[in-house]
Design an enzyme around this catalytic site. Structure first.
Site, mmCIF file in Angstrom:
data_model
loop_
_atom_site.group_PDB
_atom_site.id
_atom_site.type_symbol
_atom_site.label_atom_id
_atom_site.label_comp_id
_atom_site.label_asym_id
_atom_site.label_seq_id
_atom_site.Cartn_x
_atom_site.Cartn_y
_atom_site.Cartn_z
ATOM 1 N NE ARG A 102 -4.325 -1.237 0.022
ATOM 2 C CZ ARG A 102 -4.505 -2.222 -0.860
ATOM 3 N NH1 ARG A 102 -3.573 -2.494 -1.750
ATOM 4 N NH2 ARG A 102 -5.621 -2.927 -0.865
ATOM 5 C CD GLU A 143 -3.236 3.777 -5.112
ATOM 6 O OE1 GLU A 143 -4.277 3.165 -5.394
ATOM 7 O OE2 GLU A 143 -2.196 3.230 -4.737
ATOM 8 C CG HIS A 194 -3.571 -0.067 -6.985
ATOM 9 N ND1 HIS A 194 -3.840 0.493 -5.768
ATOM 10 C CD2 HIS A 194 -3.586 -1.414 -6.758
ATOM 11 C CE1 HIS A 194 -4.017 -0.454 -4.858
ATOM 12 N NE2 HIS A 194 -3.866 -1.623 -5.443
HETATM 13 P P1 NAP Z 1 -0.946 -11.608 3.904
HETATM 14 O O1 NAP Z 1 -0.866 -13.023 3.440
HETATM 15 O O2 NAP Z 1 -1.816 -11.275 5.043
HETATM 16 O O3 NAP Z 1 0.563 -11.128 4.209
HETATM 17 C C1 NAP Z 1 0.871 -9.950 4.877
HETATM 18 C C2 NAP Z 1 2.283 -10.058 5.436
HETATM 19 O O4 NAP Z 1 2.603 -8.797 6.060
HETATM 20 C C3 NAP Z 1 2.432 -11.126 6.516
HETATM 21 O O5 NAP Z 1 3.658 -11.806 6.325
HETATM 22 C C4 NAP Z 1 2.466 -10.330 7.806
HETATM 23 O O6 NAP Z 1 3.252 -10.872 8.820
HETATM 24 C C5 NAP Z 1 3.165 -9.080 7.338
HETATM 25 N N1 NAP Z 1 2.933 -7.979 8.273
HETATM 26 C C6 NAP Z 1 1.757 -7.403 8.625
HETATM 27 N N2 NAP Z 1 1.963 -6.425 9.524
HETATM 28 C C7 NAP Z 1 3.294 -6.376 9.756
HETATM 29 C C8 NAP Z 1 4.138 -5.590 10.563
HETATM 30 N N3 NAP Z 1 3.640 -4.622 11.366
HETATM 31 N N4 NAP Z 1 5.468 -5.821 10.540
HETATM 32 C C9 NAP Z 1 5.983 -6.800 9.767
HETATM 33 N N5 NAP Z 1 5.232 -7.576 8.961
HETATM 34 C C10 NAP Z 1 3.918 -7.384 8.959
HETATM 35 O O7 NAP Z 1 -1.414 -10.670 2.732
HETATM 36 P P2 NAP Z 1 -1.133 -10.798 1.153
HETATM 37 O O8 NAP Z 1 -2.236 -11.529 0.515
HETATM 38 O O9 NAP Z 1 0.265 -11.245 0.930
HETATM 39 O O10 NAP Z 1 -1.307 -9.245 0.746
HETATM 40 C C11 NAP Z 1 -0.474 -8.274 1.337
HETATM 41 C C12 NAP Z 1 -0.924 -6.881 0.994
HETATM 42 O O11 NAP Z 1 -0.650 -6.629 -0.369
HETATM 43 C C13 NAP Z 1 -2.422 -6.615 1.120
HETATM 44 O O12 NAP Z 1 -2.805 -6.327 2.455
HETATM 45 C C14 NAP Z 1 -2.620 -5.420 0.228
HETATM 46 O O13 NAP Z 1 -2.424 -4.225 0.950
HETATM 47 C C15 NAP Z 1 -1.497 -5.588 -0.803
HETATM 48 N N6 NAP Z 1 -2.010 -5.924 -2.123
HETATM 49 C C16 NAP Z 1 -1.774 -5.073 -3.156
HETATM 50 C C17 NAP Z 1 -2.257 -5.380 -4.415
HETATM 51 C C18 NAP Z 1 -1.974 -4.488 -5.593
HETATM 52 O O14 NAP Z 1 -2.751 -4.484 -6.538
HETATM 53 N N7 NAP Z 1 -0.901 -3.743 -5.580
HETATM 54 C C19 NAP Z 1 -3.005 -6.543 -4.625
HETATM 55 C C20 NAP Z 1 -3.209 -7.391 -3.545
HETATM 56 C C21 NAP Z 1 -2.721 -7.077 -2.298
HETATM 57 P P3 NAP Z 1 2.932 -12.303 9.488
HETATM 58 O O15 NAP Z 1 3.275 -13.302 8.446
HETATM 59 O O16 NAP Z 1 3.856 -12.359 10.624
HETATM 60 O O17 NAP Z 1 1.473 -12.292 9.829
#
Ligand code: NAP
Length: 319
Positions: free
Chosen positions: A236, A265, A284
């Protein structure tokens, strides 16, 4: 009697039909409490389906019958989850179906910015390729370099898979949790944020936006990165302090950035980021392929039907 669903994005025809066989649909372009029509539809709605918008406590207070919100995204930083939970409203999202596509986008940004693909492709179009290329057009290798992945969740793991098996990269990562399967599979090293910043050639952000991650990467963090390192952000926008990023790029504290997400955005056309040759900025598009956007919409429709039928098996954020 069918439940009423407020839809605020378009759906492919087959999915619209599927939802309309289950619910009465009221469709709007955006979430707007300024419109009387919208407010009266919201006041009767049991379900809400769409992407983005500000779903805060005030918004939810206008929806006394709401039972489920189905967002066509995995991220839900635009939603006040506590306010939904207090009202017993389920928040459904679409993880998994977009993971590989977002990881592909991140790898594309890594390659585009380091090999200077958009910049050099533009040079040809401008007729600047008039003899053999000189070293000032050279890029930087990706293979065998070190990728630091910030956030080792679904997308982080899919990115590590591409980088390790496809590009022979060394993998460092930081998340709240250390994953032994990630360490074993990708020969990856779990480390703290400072070490990741100091040692990575590509710092890749796949974090959600939360109070803890807001501006996690700012002036101090850029000062720890190698001057020939690149920042890639598809998590994000506000995880990165954009002013500090612009400053770091101007001061050459880092070599460049590949950005899919921004603090505001759409990004303003006057943003200094857009006039920097060492920045590859895309609007995005992380999950924006025909196949994946269809799969996300389908997942969101199924999620909403499951939530309104009290038949939730997966994809619920808060219950
Ligand atoms: P996810 O499986 O929930 O993974 C999130 C990761 O971030 C986990 O490893 C989590 O740690 C880590 N995390 C969260 N808070 C943290 C902190 N304070 N310090 C360190 N690590 C932290 O989610 P995902 O499916 O991979 O998606 C991740 C993010 O990508 C979404 O939330 C969204 O914002 C973004 N995204 C962007 C797009 C785009 O179009 N650009 C598309 C999809 C998603 P733990 O493993 O320890 O829980």
């Amino acid at each position: 009697m069918k439940p009423t669903v407020l839809l605020y994005q378009s759906l492919p025809e087959a999915l619209y039909k599927k939802l309309s066989s289950f619910a009465d649909i009221k469709q709007f372009d955006t979430l707007s409490l300024d419109s009387n029509d919208f407010c009266s539809a919201l006041a009767n709605a049991s379900g809400l389906l769409g992407a983005g918008g500000n779903i805060d406590k005030n918004f939810i207070d206008h929806a006394p019958h709401l039972k489920a919100v189905s967002t066509v995204s995995v991220g839900y930083d635009n939603v006040d989850v506590n306010a939904l939970t207090k009202r017993n409203i389920k928040l459904m999202h679409t993880p998994t179906v977009l993971t590989d596509t977002v990881a592909d986008t991140m790898m594309a940004l890594v390659l585009a910015v380091s090999r200077r693909i958009p910049e050099l492709a533009d040079n040809i179009k401008q007729g600047l390729w008039v003899k053999g290329i000189t070293p000032d057009w050279y890029g930087t290798d990706v293979h065998h370099k070190t990728m630091g992945i910030l956030g080792m969740g679904r997308i982080g793991k899919a990115l590590a898979q591409r980088a390790y098996f496809g590009f022979n990269m060394n993998i460092l990562y930081h998340s709240r949790t250390e994953y032994t399967d990630v360490n074993d599979r990708f020969d990856a090293k779990y480390c703290d944020l400072d070490m990741l910043l100091q040692q990575s050639d590509f710092v890749c952000i796949t974090l959600p936006l939360t109070p803890e991650t807001h501006h996690l990467i700012s002036k101090n963090q850029f000062s720890m990165m190698k001057p020939d390192a690149y920042l890639i952000n598809a998590g994000r926008g506000a995880v990165v302090d954009e002013k500090a990023l612009i400053n770091a790029l101007e001061q050459k504290d880092i070599a460049g950035a590949g950005l899919d997400v921004f603090e505001t955005e759409p990004l303003s056309p006057s943003s200094p980021l857009l006039s920097m040759k060492n920045v590859v900025a895309v609007p995005h598009i992380g999950s924006a392929t025909k196949e994946t956007r269809y799969a996300m919409a389908e997942c969101a429709v199924d999620n909403l039907i499951a939530a309104l039928s009290d038949n939730v098996k997966e994809n619920c954020v808060n219950f």
